[in-house]
Design an enzyme around this catalytic site. Structure first.
Site, PDB file in Angstrom:
ATOM      1  N   GLY A   1       2.202  13.684   7.436  1.00  0.00           N
ATOM      2  CA  GLY A   1       2.928  14.328   6.354  1.00  0.00           C
ATOM      3  C   GLY A   1       4.510  15.129   6.473  1.00  0.00           C
TER       4      GLY A   1
ATOM      5  CB  ILE B   1      -2.253   8.128   6.861  1.00  0.00           C
ATOM      6  CG1 ILE B   1      -1.023   7.414   6.182  1.00  0.00           C
ATOM      7  CG2 ILE B   1      -3.467   7.100   7.181  1.00  0.00           C
ATOM      8  CD1 ILE B   1      -0.266   6.476   7.066  1.00  0.00           C
TER       9      ILE B   1
ATOM     10  CG  PHE C   1       1.782   6.514   2.470  1.00  0.00           C
ATOM     11  CD1 PHE C   1       1.554   6.124   3.591  1.00  0.00           C
ATOM     12  CD2 PHE C   1       2.020   5.763   1.407  1.00  0.00           C
ATOM     13  CE1 PHE C   1       1.588   4.657   4.002  1.00  0.00           C
ATOM     14  CE2 PHE C   1       2.074   4.305   1.537  1.00  0.00           C
ATOM     15  CZ  PHE C   1       1.886   3.700   2.750  1.00  0.00           C
ATOM     16  CB  CYS C   2       4.497   9.792   6.901  1.00  0.00           C
ATOM     17  SG  CYS C   2       4.393  11.635   6.768  1.00  0.00           S
ATOM     18  CB  THR C   3       1.434   9.420  10.798  1.00  0.00           C
ATOM     19  OG1 THR C   3       1.833   8.172  10.936  1.00  0.00           O
ATOM     20  CG2 THR C   3       0.050   9.578  11.754  1.00  0.00           C
TER      21      THR C   3
END
Length: 323
Positions: A187, A212, A183-185
């Site tokens: 995508g 996120i 996951f990241c901020t």
């Protein structure tokens, strides 16, 4: 054309990206810059042959017009977009830049258009990451993970996304044969990170669709596995569930997010130092930062345009400053 003046209802913030084939991104830069400037849109948009990435803010009408222009005039359809709101304009200026990559990994041949991991909707994320056979990896950098992440996730501790491939190589043996969820901020880093993992032969790779930000927007706090706040690259600094502004602030000396607890430290002085940088700066540095902070305050009192000391964090420069 929409009115570029300050909207009464605050500002619409759009975090967007799209991996697509842009044959001539340089030819797109000036028209895009002019379109945004005429509508009072501020923020940063990056253009490369692999697509577009950025976060911008403006009136509701201006942002809607921009997305329509990208689709109809620039041929950039189906962009991944996350919306949120800000009471004050979260950016000080508009930047439309040409880049080699819209998210910099620095590995040739990694192409998300050729294949990425399986998308996981936010509502299905908890079930996946609660499985003990799943390794959950936070692909963001250490200054972002410092203020929040998913419970039980692995933090690679990277200073920039360029370091992620080396981290994978160092930990390859422990990752092989496992189901991987990343996951990241918003995508975009996971699009490239999962494409990289797939190129190495990892077969069971997943990532959080919309990142996120979409998870915080769609999953109720009572059901959430998220802990803390989510760092964002604008003057809000962080957001929480419902994409409301968080409590973290930005240290103007090192550009590291600072939590309320860290602000209570004797190493914290607004505009001058924080626990992350105090011992790495000289007295001369702190004197210079104090004077800059004084000039910022004076400019604010006079109602002048934002002082250079207020310019929000640039991720590449921030990574260099923290070393």
């Amino acid at each position: 054309m929409s009115d570029p003046s300050t909207p009464a209802a605050g500002f619409k913030v759009a975090a967007l990206y799209r991996f697509c084939r842009l044959s001539d991104p340089a030819a797109l830069r000036q028209p895009l810059d002019a379109f945004c400037a005429a509508r009072g849109i501020r923020g940063t948009l990056l253009l490369a042959r692999e697509g577009i990435n950025g976060t911008v803010a403006g009136s509701d009408a201006a942002i809607d017009e921009l997305l329509s222009w990208l689709r109809d005039e620039a041929g950039i359809a189906d962009a991944e977009v996350k919306f949120s709101r800000a009471q004050e304009m979260p950016f000080h200026r508009l930047k439309v830049r040409l880049k080699r990559e819209i998210v910099t990994m620095g590995v040739d041949g990694v192409d998300p258009l050729e294949g990425v991991g399986a998308y996981v909707d936010p509502r299905d994320w908890n079930r996946l990451v609660e499985d003990p056979d799943t390794v959950v990896i936070d692909t963001r950098n250490a200054y972002e993970t410092a203020i929040g992440s998913f419970a039980g996730s692995v933090d690679p501790g990277t200073a920039s996304f360029r370091e992620f491939p080396a981290w994978v190589e160092r930990n390859r043996a422990s990752l092989e044969g496992r189901r991987i969820a990343m996951f990241c901020t918003g995508g975009i880093r996971c699009e490239k990170a999962t494409a990289y993992m797939k190129s190495l032969g990892f077969p069971d790779v997943h990532h959080l669709k919309g990142g996120i930000l979409r998870y915080l927007e769609e999953v109720p706090a009572a059901e959430s596995r998220w802990r803390g706040e989510c760092f964002v690259f604008d003057e809000r600094v962080s957001v929480v569930h419902g994409l409301a502004a968080g409590e973290a602030e930005l240290c103007r000396a090192c550009r590291h997010p600072v939590t309320p607890a860290e602000k209570a430290s004797p190493s914290f002085e607004e505009g001058v130092s924080c626990p992350h940088c105090h011992d790495r700066r000289s007295e001369e540095d702190r004197a210079r930062y104090a004077e800059r902070h004084r000039q910022v305050a004076l400019a604010r009192e006079r109602g002048e345009a934002p002082h250079i000391g207020q310019v929000p964090v640039d991720p590449d420069q921030a990574a260099r400053d923290r070393r």
